[in-house]
Design an enzyme around this catalytic site. Structure first.
Site, PDB file in Angstrom:
ATOM      1  N   THR A 262      -9.200  -0.311 -10.410  1.00 34.43           N
ATOM      2  CA  THR A 262      -7.832  -0.818 -10.324  1.00 34.43           C
ATOM      3  C   THR A 262      -7.225  -0.564 -11.692  1.00 34.43           C
ATOM      4  OG1 THR A 262      -8.551  -2.554  -8.801  1.00 34.43           O
ATOM      5  CG2 THR A 262      -6.404  -2.857  -9.865  1.00 34.43           C
TER       6      THR A 262
ATOM      7  N   GLN B  83     -12.360   1.556   3.650  1.00 33.18           N
ATOM      8  CA  GLN B  83     -11.725   0.262   3.938  1.00 33.18           C
ATOM      9  C   GLN B  83     -11.673  -0.004   5.444  1.00 33.18           C
ATOM     10  OE1 GLN B  83      -7.689   0.167   2.489  1.00 33.18           O
ATOM     11  NE2 GLN B  83      -7.224  -1.797   3.408  1.00 33.18           N
TER      12      GLN B  83
ATOM     13  N   ASP C 156      -3.703  -0.193  -7.253  1.00 35.94           N
ATOM     14  CA  ASP C 156      -4.909  -0.608  -6.514  1.00 35.94           C
ATOM     15  C   ASP C 156      -5.399   0.592  -5.696  1.00 35.94           C
ATOM     16  OD1 ASP C 156      -6.854  -1.998  -5.111  1.00 35.94           O
ATOM     17  OD2 ASP C 156      -5.423  -2.893  -3.716  1.00 35.94           O
TER      18      ASP C 156
ATOM     19  N   GLU D 154      -1.913   2.211  -4.361  1.00 37.20           N
ATOM     20  CA  GLU D 154      -1.041   1.102  -3.984  1.00 37.20           C
ATOM     21  C   GLU D 154      -0.258   0.702  -5.233  1.00 37.20           C
ATOM     22  OE1 GLU D 154      -3.060  -0.865  -0.104  1.00 37.20           O
ATOM     23  OE2 GLU D 154      -3.555  -1.846  -1.993  1.00 37.20           O
TER      24      GLU D 154
ATOM     25  N   ARG E 140      -9.084   4.622   2.056  1.00 38.30           N
ATOM     26  CA  ARG E 140      -8.678   4.095   3.371  1.00 38.30           C
ATOM     27  C   ARG E 140      -9.752   4.228   4.433  1.00 38.30           C
ATOM     28  NH1 ARG E 140      -4.884   0.731   1.822  1.00 38.30           N
ATOM     29  NH2 ARG E 140      -3.197   1.784   0.723  1.00 38.30           N
TER      30      ARG E 140
ATOM     31  N   GLU F  31       1.327   4.873   4.050  1.00 36.14           N
ATOM     32  CA  GLU F  31       2.636   4.609   4.653  1.00 36.14           C
ATOM     33  C   GLU F  31       3.568   5.820   4.541  1.00 36.14           C
ATOM     34  OE1 GLU F  31       4.139   0.437   3.509  1.00 36.14           O
ATOM     35  OE2 GLU F  31       2.615   0.966   2.031  1.00 36.14           O
TER      36      GLU F  31
ATOM     37  N   GLU G  25       1.800  -1.682  -7.330  1.00 33.76           N
ATOM     38  CA  GLU G  25       1.898  -3.152  -7.339  1.00 33.76           C
ATOM     39  C   GLU G  25       2.314  -3.637  -8.725  1.00 33.76           C
ATOM     40  OE1 GLU G  25      -1.491  -5.138  -5.671  1.00 33.76           O
ATOM     41  OE2 GLU G  25      -1.996  -3.473  -4.337  1.00 33.76           O
TER      42      GLU G  25
ATOM     43  N   HIS H  62       5.284  -3.444   3.852  1.00 37.09           N
ATOM     44  CA  HIS H  62       3.937  -2.877   3.712  1.00 37.09           C
ATOM     45  C   HIS H  62       2.997  -3.472   4.763  1.00 37.09           C
ATOM     46  CE1 HIS H  62       0.185  -1.455   2.012  1.00 37.09           C
ATOM     47  NE2 HIS H  62      -0.261  -2.694   2.006  1.00 37.09           N
TER      48      HIS H  62
ATOM     49  N   ASP I 298      -5.852  -9.944  -5.279  1.00 40.24           N
ATOM     50  CA  ASP I 298      -4.786  -9.055  -4.814  1.00 40.24           C
ATOM     51  C   ASP I 298      -4.156  -9.650  -3.558  1.00 40.24           C
ATOM     52  OD1 ASP I 298      -3.149  -6.856  -4.630  1.00 40.24           O
ATOM     53  OD2 ASP I 298      -4.669  -5.600  -3.661  1.00 40.24           O
TER      54      ASP I 298
ATOM     55  N   LYS J 254     -11.882  -0.748  -2.176  1.00 38.00           N
ATOM     56  CA  LYS J 254     -10.875  -1.034  -3.197  1.00 38.00           C
ATOM     57  C   LYS J 254     -11.486  -1.462  -4.535  1.00 38.00           C
ATOM     58  CE  LYS J 254      -7.149  -2.322  -0.074  1.00 38.00           C
ATOM     59  NZ  LYS J 254      -5.947  -1.850  -0.757  1.00 38.00           N
TER      60      LYS J 254
HETATM   61  O1  LIG Z   1      -3.994  -4.870   6.656  1.00 43.98           O
HETATM   62  C1  LIG Z   1      -5.035  -4.368   6.242  1.00 43.98           C
HETATM   63  O2  LIG Z   1      -6.036  -4.314   6.920  1.00 43.98           O
HETATM   64  C2  LIG Z   1      -5.108  -3.786   4.899  1.00 43.98           C
HETATM   65  C3  LIG Z   1      -4.224  -4.000   3.955  1.00 43.98           C
HETATM   66  C4  LIG Z   1      -4.251  -3.377   2.646  1.00 43.98           C
HETATM   67  O3  LIG Z   1      -4.901  -2.385   2.362  1.00 43.98           O
HETATM   68  C5  LIG Z   1      -3.363  -3.960   1.668  1.00 43.98           C
HETATM   69  C6  LIG Z   1      -3.921  -4.584   0.436  1.00 43.98           C
HETATM   70  O4  LIG Z   1      -4.862  -4.229  -0.259  1.00 43.98           O
HETATM   71  C7  LIG Z   1      -3.028  -5.613  -0.082  1.00 43.98           C
HETATM   72  C8  LIG Z   1      -1.794  -4.977  -0.546  1.00 43.98           C
HETATM   73  O5  LIG Z   1      -1.855  -4.191  -1.492  1.00 43.98           O
HETATM   74  O6  LIG Z   1      -0.725  -5.276  -0.004  1.00 43.98           O
HETATM   75 CA   LIG Z   2      -3.597  -3.837  -2.843  1.00 42.01          CA
HETATM   76 MG   LIG Z   3      -8.411  -2.001  -6.387  1.00 51.25          MG
END
Ligand SMILES: O=C(O)/C=C/C(=O)CC(=O)CC(=O)O
Ligand SMILES: [Ca+2]
Ligand SMILES: [Mg+2]
Length: 413
Positions: free
Chosen positions: A255, A238, A231, A199, A235, A356, A201, A131, A124, A251
């Site tokens: 998916t 993460q 995806d 997400e 959060r 976002e 994508e 973003h 990914d 994540k």
């Molecule tokens: O910048 C970060 O710490 C986290 C970013 C994401 O969650 C984004 C990711 O999974 C990639 C994306 O979908 O753009």
């Molecule tokens: Ca992603």
């Molecule tokens: Mg995923």
């Protein structure tokens, strides 16, 4: 019949010409009928055409498209030309073709759709400037939103290929650890994610493998087609786990992808140069052909549109992602999947994730089902997309949907 600019070709399949699944589209998938085996098919209008029976080719009597994908670009083009001719209304042998092919059409309402490819590796990326800037501001408010590498290479991570699931598969809210909470005992909290997100994508499916030790050749020689991808992202999990190795369990629980893979050949009218890049990337990432894609995405929450992410605004294009994936000599296999990263545009209503859209929950999205900062149990998210086809018509890229199921109970300690 090759794909050509100009007026769209007409099909004898009822309803196909007026459908976004016209002869200009013909996405590939895997379907089954009640009690029957999974087999490869192509969508035309609201029907699926069985490919093994139509083309007398056993590679399609399989529960995944991998065998066909491995044949390479010339075979993909040849198969598409044959299908377009067999389904066309305006060729001399149309009546005979119709008589031969019609028995192999199955109404979509009579089939179950499956994961179209056996996914090898799953990567990914993080290719939307908007973003990356938004998420950087939210996760790292004390730093530059864009990390220093961001404009020099398409940043990515490896995900869990085995949890790529087809549209419609329920998504269970994951359990995990999140940061200690104010008023708590200072320990991380274990439990159901409280910040479950999406997400929006695009995913790119590799057909022709690359050789170990060698960079990939042309994008269209290796990549067969495009799928929609969600995806799902926890959060809170993460944010606590990702330093220093990047996204992991936040994540990897699911998916989701569309059941349809739209071949690159169907996207000829959608190709755009891609956004200007400053600084110019190093030579291996230089764009040789226009592989930006003017694909318009829609995100619906419980049936209400909440966002319209524009893929054409992506900073890094999918040909650059492919070049980057292999520049170090790492190879790709048939069935490998790489995703673009969340697609977000500059406007609020173009953001491809809830973190976002709601600015980390501070500005909830209002829907008929109530306000949402993040996803509630029972919520359904559906991502769909369209692209320009020949003659001003649009083609559709299927949809990817999923409904959130409650977390399993927290195990007693
Ligand atoms: O910048 C970060 O710490 C986290 C970013 C994401 O969650 C984004 C990711 O999974 C990639 C994306 O979908 O753009
Ligand atoms: Ca992603
Ligand atoms: Mg995923």
């Amino acid at each position: 019949m090759t794909d050509a600019a100009g007026p769209p070709a007409s099909s004898w399949v009822p309803g196909a010409d007026a459908s976004p699944y016209s002869l200009a589209n013909l996405p590939y998938g895997v379907y089954s009928r009640a009690g029957g085996p999974a087999r490869c098919g192509v969508r035309i209008g609201d029907q699926v055409l069985d490919l093994a029976a139509t083309l007398h080719d056993e590679v399609f009597a399989a529960p995944a498209l991998n065998g066909f994908l491995a044949r390479g670009r010339a075979a993909w083009a040849d198969t598409r030309d044959r299908l377009r001719r067999l389904l066309a209304a305006d060729v001399p042998e149309a009546a005979a073709n119709r008589a031969a092919v019609q028995p192999h059409l199955v109404p979509l309402e009579d089939v179950r759709l499956h994961l179209p490819v056996e996914v090898g590796d799953y990567v990914d990326f993080y290719c939307s400037l908007e973003h990356a800037t938004n998420v950087g501001r939210i996760f790292r408010p004390d730093q530059d939103p864009l990390p220093p590498n961001w404009r020099h290479l398409p940043v990515g991570y490896h995900g869990r290929a085995g949890t790529v699931v087809v549209s419609g598969t329920p998504v269970r809210r994951p359990l995990g650890q999140r940061a200690p909470e104010p008023g708590g005992d200072g320990s991380p909290v274990f439990g159901p994610s409280t910040r479950l997100d999406i997400e929006a994508e695009l995913g790119f499916v590799v057909g022709t493998p690359t050789r170990l030790g060698e960079p990939a050749g042309d994008f269209a020689d290796h990549v067969f087609g495009v799928t929609l991808l969600n995806d799902w992202s926890a959060r809170d999990v993460q944010a606590f786990e990702y330093v220093p190795l990047g996204p992991f369990l936040g994540k990897s629980f699911a998916t989701s992808v569309s059941p349809w893979i739209t071949p690159l050949a169907a996207l000829a009218a959608a190709r755009v140069p891609g956004r200007a890049q400053d600084p110019a990337p190093p030579g291996y990432l230089a764009r040789r052909e226009p592989w930006g894609l003017d694909i318009a995405i829609t995100v619906e929450l419980n049936g209400e549109p909440v966002s319209h992410p524009p893929f054409r605004e992506m900073y890094w294009t999918p040909d650059q992602m492919l070049a980057h994936l292999t520049v170090n000599g790492a190879s790709l296999r048939t069935g490998d999947l790489y995703a673009s990263g969340t697609v977000s545009g500059a406007a609020r209503e173009q953001r491809g994730s809830l973190i976002e859209l709601t600015w980390n929950g501070a500005e909830p999205v209002r829907t008929a089902a109530g306000e949402r900062a993040f996803l509630a149990d029972g919520d359904t998210v559906t991502i769909s997309a369209t692209a320009p086809g020949p003659g001003g018509a649009r083609i559709a890229l299927g949809e990817v949907t999923g409904t959130i199921q409650p977390a399993r109970p927290v195990p007693a300690s």
